[in-house]
Design a protein around this motif. Sequence first.
Motif, PDB file in Angstrom:
ATOM      1  N   ALA A 443      18.601  24.992 -80.394  1.00 25.61           N
ATOM      2  CA  ALA A 443      19.669  25.960 -80.142  1.00 25.61           C
ATOM      3  C   ALA A 443      20.894  25.683 -81.008  1.00 25.61           C
ATOM      4  O   ALA A 443      21.573  26.606 -81.454  1.00 25.61           O
ATOM      5  CB  ALA A 443      20.061  25.923 -78.661  1.00 25.61           C
ATOM      6  N   ALA A 444      21.174  24.370 -81.273  1.00 28.82           N
ATOM      7  CA  ALA A 444      22.364  24.008 -82.045  1.00 28.82           C
ATOM      8  C   ALA A 444      22.104  23.926 -83.536  1.00 28.82           C
ATOM      9  O   ALA A 444      23.030  23.772 -84.327  1.00 28.82           O
ATOM     10  CB  ALA A 444      22.915  22.669 -81.548  1.00 28.82           C
ATOM     11  N   GLY A 445      20.809  24.001 -83.929  1.00 26.79           N
ATOM     12  CA  GLY A 445      20.476  23.918 -85.353  1.00 26.79           C
ATOM     13  C   GLY A 445      20.625  22.536 -85.913  1.00 26.79           C
ATOM     14  O   GLY A 445      20.966  22.362 -87.088  1.00 26.79           O
ATOM     15  N   THR A 446      20.326  21.497 -85.122  1.00 26.38           N
ATOM     16  CA  THR A 446      20.466  20.109 -85.577  1.00 26.38           C
ATOM     17  C   THR A 446      19.114  19.431 -85.615  1.00 26.38           C
ATOM     18  O   THR A 446      18.951  18.314 -85.155  1.00 26.38           O
ATOM     19  CB  THR A 446      21.400  19.324 -84.644  1.00 26.38           C
ATOM     20  OG1 THR A 446      20.844  19.342 -83.324  1.00 26.38           O
ATOM     21  CG2 THR A 446      22.771  19.952 -84.616  1.00 26.38           C
ATOM     22  N   THR A 447      18.108  20.108 -86.129  1.00 27.79           N
ATOM     23  CA  THR A 447      16.765  19.535 -86.163  1.00 27.79           C
ATOM     24  C   THR A 447      16.581  18.574 -87.310  1.00 27.79           C
ATOM     25  O   THR A 447      15.571  17.881 -87.398  1.00 27.79           O
ATOM     26  CB  THR A 447      15.726  20.658 -86.289  1.00 27.79           C
ATOM     27  OG1 THR A 447      16.030  21.424 -87.463  1.00 27.79           O
ATOM     28  CG2 THR A 447      15.769  21.575 -85.080  1.00 27.79           C
ATOM     29  N   GLY A 448      17.541  18.500 -88.237  1.00 27.45           N
ATOM     30  CA  GLY A 448      17.396  17.627 -89.383  1.00 27.45           C
ATOM     31  C   GLY A 448      17.757  16.197 -89.056  1.00 27.45           C
ATOM     32  O   GLY A 448      17.954  15.798 -87.921  1.00 27.45           O
ATOM     33  N   SER A 449      17.842  15.365 -90.059  1.00 29.05           N
ATOM     34  CA  SER A 449      18.156  13.950 -89.903  1.00 29.05           C
ATOM     35  C   SER A 449      19.635  13.746 -89.685  1.00 29.05           C
ATOM     36  O   SER A 449      20.444  14.655 -89.774  1.00 29.05           O
ATOM     37  CB  SER A 449      17.702  13.171 -91.149  1.00 29.05           C
ATOM     38  OG  SER A 449      18.427  13.617 -92.265  1.00 29.05           O
ATOM     39  N   ALA A 450      19.994  12.504 -89.428  1.00 31.41           N
ATOM     40  CA  ALA A 450      21.401  12.194 -89.217  1.00 31.41           C
ATOM     41  C   ALA A 450      22.211  12.423 -90.473  1.00 31.41           C
ATOM     42  O   ALA A 450      23.344  12.883 -90.435  1.00 31.41           O
ATOM     43  CB  ALA A 450      21.528  10.741 -88.723  1.00 31.41           C
TER      44      ALA A 450
END
Length: 569
Positions: A443-450
């Motif tokens: 939902a927040a679009g933070t599926t990538g790496s740190a």
Amino acid sequence: MSPRRSLAGQLLALQLVIIVLVLVAVAALSLTQSAATFNRVEGRRVAALAEQLAANPLVRTNLVPPESTGPLATLVQTVQTQSDVTSVTVANARGEVVSSTNPLLVRTRLPFGGPAGSEGRGWSGEIEIDGSRELVAQVPVLSAQQRSLGLHLGTVMIGEASPSLWDRLAGASSYLVIYLGVASLIGLVGSWLVVRRIKRQTFGMEPREIAGLAEHREAMLYGIAEGVVALDPHHRVTLANAVARTLLDLPERCVGQSLDELSIEGRLRDVLLASDGIAERDEVVLRRGRVLIMNRMTVVKDGRTLGSVTTLRDRTELAEREREVSSFRSSAELLRAQAHEFANQLHTISGLIQIEEYDEVVRYVDALNVHRQSLDLTLAQRIQDRAVAALLMAKSAHAAERRIQLRVSERTCLNPLHPHDSADVATVVGNLVDNALDAAADAAGTTGSAEDAEGAGAAEGTGSADHAWVELEVLQDASSVEIVVQDSGPGVAPDLVREVFSHGFTTKAAQAGERGIGLALTRRICVRRGGEIAVTNTTDGARFTARLSIGQRTDSTEHTVGLTEGAAP
């Protein structure tokens, strides 16, 4: 040693034998009918002729003693010629033949057919006369004079020779030979068609080849370690080896029964029938506490669907090993996340030293120390079970790396648990938290790496990722534990609320490893422990509520493998 006949040859020979037997039976029936017709028709005729001759006045007159044979000889010859019968004989009251078309019978005793003829009563039937059988009628000659009315004067016998076998065949029907020939031709053509059809159905194989194929099939199906289930187009079981019956808990005599009769429903039925969009690939099914990998293939022959064959592999032990590997993976993820976090902190400290902000370095280090002690103290106070606390530490670091805030409710209280209870609670918490983290990240679009998240934060400042959160609440009483996990994700569609706990169901794209088994496993653990799990949608996202009993299990013999997606040991 002579070679064995082929299946087609044996069937053809058998059919020919049957045809010959049928033709013989038909011929015998025809002969029987011919004999019956001859006895009925000719018997009536010779009886009528004998009655006419017995009523002839000339016969009565010449049989009165002393008998006169001259006129009787002329009369019997005339009757034979006109009536076309075999013999005509006249005997006196004593039974002596006085006149006959057969000279050998004259002055001999008349061969009566029974006591009725000798007693002056009529009789008809077959008797043997001079070496040949004749159908005869014997009628008494009675006096017609007034003074001796009804006196027995003698006997008249008229006979017709019984036809021979060939005569009966010739007289049975003029079309009998044609009928038999047509029947033979039809039988031969029918036999050839039957043989051809059987050859096509057996793919041209001989009986010994079919028997060998069946033996090899039995050896293969019952000698492998995998289960095999075959269904016909009507969803009836046509084959199930011993391994399949054990894995699916099927009865010994399941062959021939339908899936409805075997009470197979839910996820297992969908995989066996490839319904609900399930493709012909490996599928995960939980059955009676076992983790099964099933693969279904449709069997098609000459464009016609014959059914399906499904293979089953028991992955329960492998799943247990995967769980252990997953624990090590969680530890590795935790160490990686911490290493990444420490690297960022060291970079910050290094930068402050380079610009000679030594007092700021001290304050920064003190703040990090306070934050770390606060996190450890919070988890230690609220989660006293070490296994669950270690799991949440790993999840917290993983969530921080994904820029998701993992909160533990102030109401949370969990005391140390028995190892069996602790393992099941950790499994449920791990699966629900993982599912919530994925939903919040999507939902927040933070599926990538740190690194990606930090880059995005540097470019955009404080974005929507800062608002991604997951909140956990664990409540314990004397006999149960309630776990509530809420996230900031998009929630669950209303039409999927019931299906979200189905085996194999997932709303996420397929990634490495098996998907769609975590929530199903969570539900099975809760049900096995006499609890339940439900999902509701809130204004912020989805909220999963799971309840399970502790200190006892409703089925101690059933062992469900703890397949958590990233559960810590």
